[in-house]
Design a protein around this motif. Structure first.
Motif, short mmCIF file in Angstrom:
data_model
loop_
_atom_site.label_atom_id
_atom_site.label_comp_id
_atom_site.label_asym_id
_atom_site.label_seq_id
_atom_site.Cartn_x
_atom_site.Cartn_y
_atom_site.Cartn_z
N ALA A 85 31.32 -26.20 28.00
CA ALA A 85 31.30 -24.96 27.22
C ALA A 85 32.05 -25.17 25.90
N ALA A 86 32.03 -24.15 25.05
CA ALA A 86 32.61 -24.25 23.71
C ALA A 86 34.10 -24.52 23.75
N ALA A 87 34.53 -25.49 22.93
CA ALA A 87 35.94 -25.75 22.71
C ALA A 87 36.45 -24.82 21.61
N ALA A 88 37.74 -24.91 21.31
CA ALA A 88 38.37 -23.95 20.40
C ALA A 88 37.68 -23.87 19.04
N GLU A 89 37.30 -25.02 18.49
CA GLU A 89 36.73 -25.01 17.15
C GLU A 89 35.30 -24.49 17.11
N ALA A 90 34.67 -24.37 18.29
CA ALA A 90 33.26 -23.99 18.35
C ALA A 90 33.04 -22.55 18.82
N VAL A 91 34.11 -21.82 19.10
CA VAL A 91 33.94 -20.41 19.51
C VAL A 91 33.38 -19.64 18.33
N PRO A 92 32.24 -18.95 18.48
CA PRO A 92 31.64 -18.23 17.34
C PRO A 92 32.58 -17.16 16.79
N LEU A 93 32.60 -17.03 15.48
CA LEU A 93 33.47 -16.04 14.85
C LEU A 93 33.14 -14.63 15.32
N GLU A 94 31.89 -14.39 15.70
CA GLU A 94 31.50 -13.06 16.18
C GLU A 94 32.24 -12.69 17.47
N ARG A 95 32.78 -13.68 18.16
CA ARG A 95 33.57 -13.41 19.36
C ARG A 95 35.05 -13.24 19.05
N LEU A 96 35.44 -13.54 17.83
CA LEU A 96 36.84 -13.48 17.43
C LEU A 96 37.14 -12.30 16.50
N VAL A 97 36.11 -11.77 15.88
CA VAL A 97 36.25 -10.61 14.99
C VAL A 97 35.22 -9.59 15.43
N ALA A 98 35.67 -8.49 16.01
CA ALA A 98 34.72 -7.53 16.60
C ALA A 98 35.42 -6.20 16.86
N PRO A 99 34.65 -5.14 17.03
CA PRO A 99 35.20 -3.86 17.45
C PRO A 99 35.91 -4.00 18.79
N ALA A 100 36.97 -3.24 18.97
CA ALA A 100 37.76 -3.33 20.20
C ALA A 100 37.68 -2.06 21.02
N VAL A 101 37.70 -2.23 22.32
CA VAL A 101 37.93 -1.12 23.24
C VAL A 101 39.17 -1.46 24.05
N VAL A 102 40.00 -0.46 24.30
CA VAL A 102 41.25 -0.66 25.02
C VAL A 102 41.19 0.13 26.32
N ILE A 103 41.33 -0.58 27.42
CA ILE A 103 41.36 0.05 28.74
C ILE A 103 42.80 0.06 29.22
N ASP A 104 43.33 1.23 29.48
CA ASP A 104 44.75 1.40 29.80
C ASP A 104 44.94 1.53 31.32
N VAL A 105 45.62 0.55 31.91
CA VAL A 105 45.94 0.62 33.34
C VAL A 105 47.46 0.57 33.55
N THR A 106 48.21 1.07 32.56
CA THR A 106 49.67 1.00 32.67
C THR A 106 50.18 1.78 33.88
N ALA A 107 49.57 2.91 34.20
CA ALA A 107 50.03 3.70 35.34
C ALA A 107 49.80 2.95 36.64
N GLN A 108 48.63 2.34 36.78
CA GLN A 108 48.33 1.58 37.99
C GLN A 108 49.24 0.36 38.11
N ALA A 109 49.47 -0.32 36.98
CA ALA A 109 50.30 -1.52 37.01
C ALA A 109 51.76 -1.19 37.32
#
Length: 256
Positions: A85-109
């Protein structure tokens, strides 16, 4: 218009107006106390080569550093758990710069230090926020970054060379299967030491994600400063040819 372009468009009207966004640093600084996996043979080391007046009379500072690929805020490239699979230099930029979603499980943790994200958690998040978009970076907030860099509190065990007693929350394999194989997310991030929970022995989450070409961002910070949706993550690792991962500088752009 792609998902990333659609989300970035409000930020990128000409001229670029950075006053319209808040920049959040998601990265722990690398220094002598930086945490690494207990079985790592070394840690972050920085040596000063010069710090002071130069022979020509001006101030000059330079140093050298050495570090394992996996420690501190860092990237797991897919090759970390998937042969070929892809090594560090080959990870597509589209996987490194993208919209984020945050799932909060602080209460469960807080109730269970070995908590894993469940399909029910994911379903509840999507009921409140909509389906996780294809191409999004998913960030799991457990609250564990507040424990950094106390190894005993953060990892659950501070014995060097022994990873058998680790305790910290993270993703569950079934929920990640949905995120990776059905939602088609770009990357997974978490504010703990691994996208697998501390007691894991088979690293099922790593294997599912890496097998689908999905990188991971581990030991993130300040996820509490991000909304559930609407932020954009920029996660740029050191571009190590053939690397299984590497130090990562991750930030988020949050609309004001």
């Amino acid at each position: 218009m792609g998902l990333l372009a659609a989300v970035l468009l409000p930020f990128l009207a000409a001229p670029v107006d950075l006053a319209r966004v808040r920049v959040v640093d998601l990265t722990h600084a690398f220094e002598a106390r930086t945490l690494y996996w207990p079985t790592s043979p070394s840690r972050f080391e920085r040596t000063s080569l010069h710090h002071g007046p130069s022979g020509a009379g001006y101030f000059y500072s330079a140093g050298a550093f050495c570090a394992p690929e996996h420690g501190g805020t860092h990237l797991d490239a897919p090759v970390h758990f998937a042969e070929g699979a892809a090594a560090a230099e080959a990870v597509p930029l589209e996987r490194l710069v993208a919209p984020a979603v945050v799932i909060d499980v602080t209460a469960q943790a807080a109730r269970d230090p070995d908590y894993r994200l469940t399909p029910a958690d994911l379903a509840a998040w999507e009921k409140a926020n909509g389906t996780v978009p294809r191409g999004a970076i998913v960030l799991l907030r457990t609250g564990w970054s507040a424990r950094w860099p106390d190894a005993k509190r953060y990892l659950g065990d501070d014995r060097a060379g022994d990873a058998s007693g680790l305790h910290f929350p993270s993703y569950g394999a079934e929920a990640v299967g949905t995120l990776v194989l059905e939602r088609g997310v770009a990357a997974l991030g978490v504010d703990t030491a691994s996208i697998d929970h501390g007691p894991s022995r088979d690293f099922a989450v790593h294997r599912v994600a890496a097998g689908a070409g999905v990188p991971a961002f581990e030991n993130l910070a300040s996820l509490d400063a991000l909304p559930a949706t609407g932020a954009v993550v920029v996660a740029l690792p050191m571009k190590i040819a053939g690397g299984s991962g590497g130090p990562l500088r991750a930030i988020a752009l949050v609309p004001r």
